[in-house]
Design a protein around this motif. Structure first.
Motif, PDB file in Angstrom:
ATOM      1  N   SER A  14      43.620  47.409  18.922  1.00 47.90           N
ATOM      2  CA  SER A  14      42.241  47.614  18.488  1.00 47.90           C
ATOM      3  C   SER A  14      41.306  46.584  19.115  1.00 47.90           C
TER       4      SER A  14
ATOM      5  N   GLU B  74      50.951  51.140  12.705  1.00 43.61           N
ATOM      6  CA  GLU B  74      49.905  50.205  12.281  1.00 43.61           C
ATOM      7  C   GLU B  74      49.960  48.912  13.099  1.00 43.61           C
ATOM      8  N   TYR B  75      51.157  48.420  13.368  1.00 48.52           N
ATOM      9  CA  TYR B  75      51.338  47.211  14.182  1.00 48.52           C
ATOM     10  C   TYR B  75      50.732  47.415  15.578  1.00 48.52           C
TER      11      TYR B  75
ATOM     12  N   LEU C 137      51.179  56.486  19.581  1.00 51.70           N
ATOM     13  CA  LEU C 137      50.577  56.612  18.255  1.00 51.70           C
ATOM     14  C   LEU C 137      50.713  58.030  17.711  1.00 51.70           C
TER      15      LEU C 137
ATOM     16  N   ARG D   9      48.596  49.839  16.574  1.00 51.10           N
ATOM     17  CA  ARG D   9      47.165  50.137  16.453  1.00 51.10           C
ATOM     18  C   ARG D   9      46.364  48.851  16.236  1.00 51.10           C
ATOM     19  N   SER D  10      46.860  47.986  15.394  1.00 54.84           N
ATOM     20  CA  SER D  10      46.163  46.737  15.100  1.00 54.84           C
ATOM     21  C   SER D  10      46.028  45.872  16.351  1.00 54.84           C
TER      22      SER D  10
ATOM     23  N   ALA E  74      55.349  54.547  10.325  1.00 60.58           N
ATOM     24  CA  ALA E  74      53.983  54.195   9.915  1.00 60.58           C
ATOM     25  C   ALA E  74      53.718  52.705  10.143  1.00 60.58           C
ATOM     26  N   GLU E  75      54.694  51.874   9.825  1.00 60.79           N
ATOM     27  CA  GLU E  75      54.533  50.428  10.019  1.00 60.79           C
ATOM     28  C   GLU E  75      54.402  50.078  11.502  1.00 60.79           C
TER      29      GLU E  75
END
Length: 171
Positions: free
Chosen positions: A149, A142-143, A126, A145-146, A138-139
């Motif tokens: 999470s 986010e993928y 990250l 991280r999501s 960035a995409e």
């Protein structure tokens, strides 16, 4: 040339994939045997080789998707085996190469999940993606991280690693 000889040749050539090795590694079965052998070895010395092998797997999957090759021996799984092993090199920049591989077709795209993208570690990956100027960074961040999470995601990761190891051992 057997698998030990392939890997010894690669190392003796200082990490170069010679034309002789490249020719051998165009064969799906040879790649599968290399993956099995690499499972028992430290991956960083083979980083460049694994990156080359992933490119071969992408070519193979594209040819298979277009009906240009037959695959009676399930060599199509090689892309996932190689991607897992590449993660063992712990280089967060490999996420960009893996991301490109993920989108070669719908089959690979749905099967290559976020688990493949954190070989360097979740915080390291990250951080790298957060500082990268790559167009997809960035995409990808986010993928990843999501997915991670979820409180259980790191436990799922451990199970996923065991599944990947068992799959490669089964070759």
């Amino acid at each position: 040339m057997n698998t030990d000889q392939i890997l010894a040749q690669y190392l003796s050539d200082e990490g170069e994939v010679t034309s002789q090795l490249a020719h051998i590694l165009q064969q799906p079965r040879a790649r599968q045997l290399v993956y099995k052998e690499l499972l028992a070895r430290p991956r960083p010395p083979f980083h460049s080789l694994l990156r080359q092998l992933l490119r071969e797997e992408v070519k193979y999957r594209n040819a298979r998707w277009k009906g240009e090759v037959e695959d009676e021996d399930n060599h199509f799984e090689g892309i996932y085996r190689c991607a897992y092993l590449l993660g063992g090199c712990a280089d967060p920049s490999d996420t960009l190469l893996l991301w490109d591989a993920k989108f070669i077709n719908m089959d690979v795209g749905t099967s290559m999940g976020a688990e493949f993208f954190i070989g360097a570690g979740l915080p390291e990956t990250l951080a790298y993606l957060g500082q990268s100027s790559a167009k997809d960074a960035a995409e990808i961040g986010e993928y990843v991280r999501s997915y991670f999470s979820d409180a259980d995601a790191l436990n799922w990761q451990k199970d996923w690693v065991e599944e990947r190891i068992a799959d490669i051992r089964s070759i």
